[in-house]
Design a protein around this motif. Structure first.
Motif, mmCIF file in Angstrom:
data_model
loop_
_atom_site.group_PDB
_atom_site.id
_atom_site.type_symbol
_atom_site.label_atom_id
_atom_site.label_comp_id
_atom_site.label_asym_id
_atom_site.label_seq_id
_atom_site.Cartn_x
_atom_site.Cartn_y
_atom_site.Cartn_z
ATOM 1 N N ARG A 89 0.847 -1.190 0.000
ATOM 2 C CA ARG A 89 0.000 0.000 0.000
ATOM 3 C C ARG A 89 0.885 1.244 0.000
ATOM 4 O O ARG A 89 1.958 1.262 0.614
ATOM 5 C CB ARG A 89 -0.897 0.027 1.252
ATOM 6 C CG ARG A 89 -1.701 -1.211 1.452
ATOM 7 C CD ARG A 89 -3.058 -1.267 0.795
ATOM 8 N NE ARG A 89 -3.405 -0.236 -0.123
ATOM 9 C CZ ARG A 89 -3.916 -0.496 -1.340
ATOM 10 N NH1 ARG A 89 -4.050 -1.737 -1.750
ATOM 11 N NH2 ARG A 89 -4.272 0.477 -2.129
ATOM 12 N N ASP A 108 -4.165 3.707 -7.224
ATOM 13 C CA ASP A 108 -4.359 2.868 -6.039
ATOM 14 C C ASP A 108 -3.553 3.392 -4.851
ATOM 15 O O ASP A 108 -2.885 2.631 -4.137
ATOM 16 C CB ASP A 108 -3.976 1.419 -6.347
ATOM 17 C CG ASP A 108 -4.586 0.434 -5.344
ATOM 18 O OD1 ASP A 108 -5.624 0.768 -4.752
ATOM 19 O OD2 ASP A 108 -4.004 -0.650 -5.157
ATOM 20 N N ASP A 110 -3.726 5.297 -1.186
ATOM 21 C CA ASP A 110 -4.588 5.691 -0.077
ATOM 22 C C ASP A 110 -4.377 7.176 0.196
ATOM 23 O O ASP A 110 -3.231 7.643 0.263
ATOM 24 C CB ASP A 110 -4.230 4.898 1.176
ATOM 25 C CG ASP A 110 -4.706 3.459 1.122
ATOM 26 O OD1 ASP A 110 -5.313 3.013 2.096
ATOM 27 O OD2 ASP A 110 -4.455 2.783 0.104
ATOM 28 N N THR A 132 -13.619 3.223 -6.464
ATOM 29 C CA THR A 132 -13.766 3.550 -5.057
ATOM 30 C C THR A 132 -12.433 4.045 -4.503
ATOM 31 O O THR A 132 -11.395 3.392 -4.690
ATOM 32 C CB THR A 132 -14.230 2.324 -4.250
ATOM 33 O OG1 THR A 132 -15.484 1.870 -4.779
ATOM 34 C CG2 THR A 132 -14.385 2.656 -2.775
ATOM 35 N N ARG A 134 -9.704 4.898 -1.641
ATOM 36 C CA ARG A 134 -9.260 4.404 -0.322
ATOM 37 C C ARG A 134 -8.876 5.617 0.514
ATOM 38 O O ARG A 134 -7.950 6.343 0.170
ATOM 39 C CB ARG A 134 -8.088 3.442 -0.479
ATOM 40 C CG ARG A 134 -8.448 2.135 -1.176
ATOM 41 C CD ARG A 134 -7.204 1.272 -1.406
ATOM 42 N NE ARG A 134 -6.477 1.009 -0.177
ATOM 43 C CZ ARG A 134 -6.683 -0.053 0.626
ATOM 44 N NH1 ARG A 134 -7.608 -0.945 0.298
ATOM 45 N NH2 ARG A 134 -5.970 -0.224 1.721
ATOM 46 N N HIS A 136 -8.166 7.559 4.391
ATOM 47 C CA HIS A 136 -7.860 7.559 5.823
ATOM 48 C C HIS A 136 -8.358 8.884 6.398
ATOM 49 O O HIS A 136 -7.969 9.958 5.914
ATOM 50 C CB HIS A 136 -6.353 7.442 6.065
ATOM 51 C CG HIS A 136 -5.758 6.141 5.633
ATOM 52 N ND1 HIS A 136 -4.958 5.377 6.454
ATOM 53 C CD2 HIS A 136 -5.850 5.471 4.458
ATOM 54 C CE1 HIS A 136 -4.577 4.287 5.803
ATOM 55 N NE2 HIS A 136 -5.102 4.334 4.579
ATOM 56 N N GLU A 165 -19.351 6.085 1.767
ATOM 57 C CA GLU A 165 -19.120 4.640 1.689
ATOM 58 C C GLU A 165 -20.372 3.922 1.190
ATOM 59 O O GLU A 165 -20.285 3.032 0.333
ATOM 60 C CB GLU A 165 -18.737 4.087 3.065
ATOM 61 C CG GLU A 165 -17.272 4.130 3.394
ATOM 62 C CD GLU A 165 -16.900 3.174 4.521
ATOM 63 O OE1 GLU A 165 -15.721 2.776 4.567
ATOM 64 O OE2 GLU A 165 -17.776 2.822 5.339
ATOM 65 N N ARG A 171 -13.914 4.043 0.442
ATOM 66 C CA ARG A 171 -13.832 3.068 1.520
ATOM 67 C C ARG A 171 -12.878 3.640 2.544
ATOM 68 O O ARG A 171 -11.744 4.010 2.211
ATOM 69 C CB ARG A 171 -13.313 1.733 0.988
ATOM 70 C CG ARG A 171 -12.924 0.781 2.104
ATOM 71 C CD ARG A 171 -13.233 -0.670 1.797
ATOM 72 N NE ARG A 171 -12.619 -1.599 2.722
ATOM 73 C CZ ARG A 171 -12.842 -1.667 4.036
ATOM 74 N NH1 ARG A 171 -13.686 -0.823 4.612
ATOM 75 N NH2 ARG A 171 -12.230 -2.550 4.797
ATOM 76 N N THR A 173 -10.365 3.191 4.833
ATOM 77 C CA THR A 173 -9.410 2.115 5.112
ATOM 78 C C THR A 173 -8.559 2.395 6.342
ATOM 79 O O THR A 173 -7.895 1.489 6.839
ATOM 80 C CB THR A 173 -8.491 1.893 3.900
ATOM 81 O OG1 THR A 173 -7.923 3.150 3.510
ATOM 82 C CG2 THR A 173 -9.273 1.324 2.726
ATOM 83 N N GLU A 212 -9.395 -0.778 7.971
ATOM 84 C CA GLU A 212 -8.414 -1.862 8.021
ATOM 85 C C GLU A 212 -7.380 -1.602 9.118
ATOM 86 O O GLU A 212 -6.927 -2.536 9.782
ATOM 87 C CB GLU A 212 -7.696 -1.981 6.673
ATOM 88 C CG GLU A 212 -8.598 -2.334 5.504
ATOM 89 C CD GLU A 212 -7.870 -2.199 4.171
ATOM 90 O OE1 GLU A 212 -6.625 -2.065 4.179
ATOM 91 O OE2 GLU A 212 -8.544 -2.221 3.135
#
Length: 388
Positions: A89, A108, A110, A132, A134, A136, A165, A171, A173, A212
């Motif tokens: 990630r 991809d 975050d 979608t 990602r 924080h 969401e 999402r 994460t 996550e």
């Protein structure tokens, strides 16, 4: 003294030797200290001046499963290189309005959100990308810098994120924050921030968010505060073998080894009489007949001008001190009458194995922190990698 540069680089005016095996060892040591958490290797600012791609790859080889960058441009460059495994990630956290949200989503990466304006921009970018995002959510638990304030602001941000969401646009994460004083063990703000972080993340979970990872531990918290490790720890300065502060301990206390050795080749050695002024302003005047050595590094290369008259250098097996002012491209050391050959190695800092100063020694000499010493070494100084 550090190992000599290979023959192909021996002619260099100066060099920053980067020991990638030391970096790998540091990652393993930090993972052992926080065995139940995933590890993020923070490689912002060109890996704290060490070189982002070689250091990122070495960190991943040693077990880092996340890479952290400050700016989205840094994260995009990491993804664009094509040499970071897909399962690793990448997170980027310092955003401003109009940033490359869509590009980050498509790469991809975050992204971090601290307020509604950022959530609005990332959700719109997710619509355009058809993917979608990602995300924080960052909480300001007491640092007073980036992050969403507790209370009504956090409640509103969490609610809006939950709706996004539900719409499939994002999402969540991660939930995260940052300590203000973790490098001062026992500082009351540390426990206070940890308590606020627990309250804010508990609220987010009560509202239906299922991140996550939760993460608040930077290097000093990784080293001294196991209750802050949660599911992910962010290691920055420790990755490069430097202690976050003398109060925390020296690198060896935690099994860490400095990664960078900065050295240069003496450009001149000459005899001068007593009473000879040295460098701009003549802030240093030779006390008697002596020899001077010219080190071809200056503040344009990142050598702190504040270390004029105090910065330590190892030449011919002895510590010398910067004589007079650090200039843009060079500074002088008083060799005390000794005559090392022109081209001899002058080591500004390294692990300290052979008596050379460390980055912390330079930090003390310049009245700053070791982070600044390594990150400010400029692009005119080539990085020479060991154990690639």
């Amino acid at each position: 003294m550090s190992e000599k540069a290979p023959a192909s680089t021996a002619h260099l005016r100066a060099r920053a030797e980067i020991d990638l095996n030391a970096l790998r060892s540091n990652v393993r040591a930090l993972r052992a200290i926080a065995p139940d958490a995933a590890l993020m290797a923070v490689v912002k600012s060109d890996a704290y001046g060490h070189g982002v791609l070689p250091c990122a790859r070495a960190a991943v080889e040693a077990g880092a499963t996340w890479l952290g960058t400050a700016t989205p441009q840094e994260g995009l460059e990491l993804r664009a290189c094509g040499r970071i495994p897909d399962g690793v990630r990448v997170m980027s956290w310092l955003w401003t309005p109009g940033g490359p949200w869509q590009e980050a989503i498509e790469a991809d990466i975050d992204v971090s959100v601290s307020g509604r304006w950022a959530l609005d921009e990332v959700t719109e970018a997710a619509r355009r990308a058809g993917r979608t995002a990602r995300v924080h959510l960052k909480a300001d638990t007491g640092l007073g810098r980036n992050g969403c304030q507790p209370g009504a602001d956090w409640t509103a941000l969490v609610s809006a994120a939950r709706h996004a969401e539900t719409d499939g646009l994002i999402r969540v994460t991660g939930l995260w924050s940052h300590f203000a004083c973790a490098d001062e063990p026992g500082h009351p703000s540390v426990a206070a921030q940890l308590g606020v972080f627990r309250e804010m993340t508990d609220h987010a979970r009560e509202q239906g968010l299922r991140p996550e990872v939760r993460h608040i531990a930077n290097t000093p918290a990784v080293l001294t505060l196991p209750e802050s490790h949660f599911e992910l720890v962010r290691t920055g300065i420790g990755l490069y073998g430097i202690s976050p502060s003398p109060e925390t301990g020296v690198p060896a206390d935690f099994g860490l080894r400095p990664v960078m050795t900065l050295s240069a080749s003496l450009a001149l050695v000459k005899h001068v009489p007593g009473g000879h002024g040295v460098s701009y302003g003549h802030h240093y005047v030779t006390p008697g007949d002596t020899t001077l050595g010219l080190v071809p590094l200056g503040y344009a290369d990142g050598i702190p001008r504040h270390a004029s008259g105090t910065g330590p250098v190892l030449v011919a097996g002895k510590w010398r001190t910067v004589a007079g002012r650090v200039a843009m491209d060079q500074f002088v050391v008083d060799l005390g009458g000794e005559e090392p050959p022109v081209g001899s190695e002058a080591v500004l800092f390294g692990p300290g194995d052979h008596g050379e100063p460390t980055a912390e020694d330079w930090a003390q000499a310049a009245g700053t922190i070791a982070y600044e010493i390594v990150t400010r070494i400029g692009t005119r100084v080539p990085r020479v990698y060991k154990d690639v």
